[in-house]
Motif scaffolding. Structure first.
Motif, PDB file in Angstrom:
ATOM      1  N   GLY A  41       0.019   2.376  -7.647  1.00 17.57           N
ATOM      2  CA  GLY A  41      -0.115   0.930  -7.508  1.00 17.57           C
ATOM      3  C   GLY A  41       1.059   0.152  -8.066  1.00 17.57           C
ATOM      4  O   GLY A  41       1.946   0.692  -8.734  1.00 17.57           O
ATOM      5  N   GLU A  53       0.811  -1.216   0.000  1.00 17.62           N
ATOM      6  CA  GLU A  53       0.000   0.000   0.000  1.00 17.62           C
ATOM      7  C   GLU A  53       0.845   1.267   0.000  1.00 17.62           C
ATOM      8  O   GLU A  53       0.337   2.347  -0.324  1.00 17.62           O
ATOM      9  N   LYS A 101      -7.000  -2.922  -7.806  1.00  8.85           N
ATOM     10  CA  LYS A 101      -7.448  -1.648  -7.237  1.00  8.85           C
ATOM     11  C   LYS A 101      -7.121  -0.481  -8.152  1.00  8.85           C
ATOM     12  O   LYS A 101      -7.907   0.470  -8.290  1.00  8.85           O
ATOM     13  N   HIS A 102      -5.947  -0.545  -8.786  1.00  8.47           N
ATOM     14  CA  HIS A 102      -5.490   0.563  -9.624  1.00  8.47           C
ATOM     15  C   HIS A 102      -5.765   0.325 -11.115  1.00  8.47           C
ATOM     16  O   HIS A 102      -5.252   1.065 -11.957  1.00  8.47           O
ATOM     17  N   ASP A 104       0.466   2.981  -3.213  1.00  7.13           N
ATOM     18  CA  ASP A 104      -0.817   3.559  -3.632  1.00  7.13           C
ATOM     19  C   ASP A 104      -0.638   4.972  -4.167  1.00  7.13           C
ATOM     20  O   ASP A 104      -1.236   5.355  -5.178  1.00  7.13           O
ATOM     21  N   SER A 105       0.194   5.744  -3.504  1.00  5.38           N
ATOM     22  CA  SER A 105       0.407   7.126  -3.942  1.00  5.38           C
ATOM     23  C   SER A 105       1.225   7.199  -5.229  1.00  5.38           C
ATOM     24  O   SER A 105       1.273   8.248  -5.881  1.00  5.38           O
ATOM     25  N   HIS A 144      -1.186  -9.462  -2.097  1.00  6.60           N
ATOM     26  CA  HIS A 144      -1.410  -8.019  -2.004  1.00  6.60           C
ATOM     27  C   HIS A 144      -0.987  -7.285  -3.272  1.00  6.60           C
ATOM     28  O   HIS A 144      -1.521  -6.207  -3.568  1.00  6.60           O
ATOM     29  N   SER A 163      -3.526  -4.855  -5.266  1.00  6.34           N
ATOM     30  CA  SER A 163      -3.117  -3.514  -5.703  1.00  6.34           C
ATOM     31  C   SER A 163      -3.338  -3.339  -7.202  1.00  6.34           C
ATOM     32  O   SER A 163      -3.831  -2.297  -7.656  1.00  6.34           O
TER      33      SER A 163
END
Length: 275
Positions: free
Chosen positions: A85, A78, A135-136, A81-82, A128, A132
């Motif tokens: 991803g 995570e 998610k992205h 994330d910034s 994970h 990710s």
């Protein structure tokens, strides 16, 4: 444009050996890299080395991570994330404990520790990374897991927990490759031969008989170098390997195809290995 230009990459076990050499290559090829390891001081030294070798690296950061702890791995992933991803994760962290032996003499706690780091760590990293990527909205991604040639052939020196763990990594990688292929997420297992790294050298110590039992199986007459594995990881991470999925990617100098070392084989690594 570098081969990994703009890709967000994680390298676990990045403080030395294959992980450090891979980080250098990734950074040189334009990737943003998160270096992960369990030792903060070792990570700091490794980061300084990367910055020395690749002064123009776009983004290289560190994250202390115990890969056997899922919350640690989740936080590691995570962290990107910034950045947008994960595009690539190299699940490389692992141990080969000095007390690892055969079925009779391997302590249970050494077995459990080895499986926790070498197997659960790869599972958590893969899990994970996929979360990710989804998610992205990634349409492709590369997950590379460090296995070993001992997942393919028996070890000359007993190391049962390690051998079992690397067999598990190989099987897990194959299944994940099939499960996520239609999403564009490729899984491949790197299978190195014994390398000239601190991990192996510390384990071999001054036991020349143990060392010889390994060296005799190399047609090249030498252990491999970490940079030779890192170059394979770079290929698997790049789009050049877009149709490579579910492989046991063996980089062993011919070890698994050799019975004994031919007479007169060289014993020193070549001097022109490009970093």
């Amino acid at each position: 444009m570098g081969r990994l230009e703009g890709k967000n990459c994680i390298v676990t076990g990045a403080a030395g050996g294959i992980g450090l050499e891979t980080t250098v290559l990734f950074a040189r090829e334009g990737a943003n890299v998160l270096m992960s390891d369990i030792s903060g001081p070792s990570l700091a030294r490794a980061l300084a080395k990367v910055k020395e070798l690749v002064p123009r690296a776009e983004k290289v950061e560190t994250k202390i991570t115990d890969v056997s702890n899922e919350s640690n791995v989740k936080a590691m992933v995570e962290h990107l994330d910034s950045w947008g991803g994960v595009d690539v994760i190299f699940n490389n962290a692992g141990i080969m404990h000095g007390d690892d032996a055969d079925a009779i003499d391997t302590p249970e706690q050494i077995w459990d520790l080895t499986q926790a780091i070498n197997v659960k760590g790869v599972w958590f990293g893969s899990k994970h990374a996929v979360i990710s990527m989804r998610k992205h909205g990634k349409k492709k991604g590369s997950i590379i897991n460090t296995a070993s040639v001992v997942a393919l052939v028996g070890s000359a020196t007993p190391q049962l927990a390690y051998t079992a763990s690397k067999g598990a990594v190989l099987a897990m990688t194959r299944e994940l490759a099939m499960r996520h292929a239609r999403e564009g997420f490729r899984f491949n297992a790197l299978c190195p031969a014994p390398l000239n790294t601190p991990l192996l050298q510390d384990w071999l110590g001054d036991d020349q008989a143990k060392r010889h039992r390994r060296e005799v199986h190399f047609p090249t007459g030498r252990f491999g170098e970490a940079i030779e594995q890192a170059q394979a990881v770079l290929f698997l991470a790049s789009d050049e390997s877009s149709f490579v999925n579910g492989t046991d990617f063996v980089v062993d100098g011919g070890m698994t195809r050799c019975y004994v070392t031919p007479e007169g084989a060289p014993t020193e690594p070549p001097k022109n290995l490009a970093r």
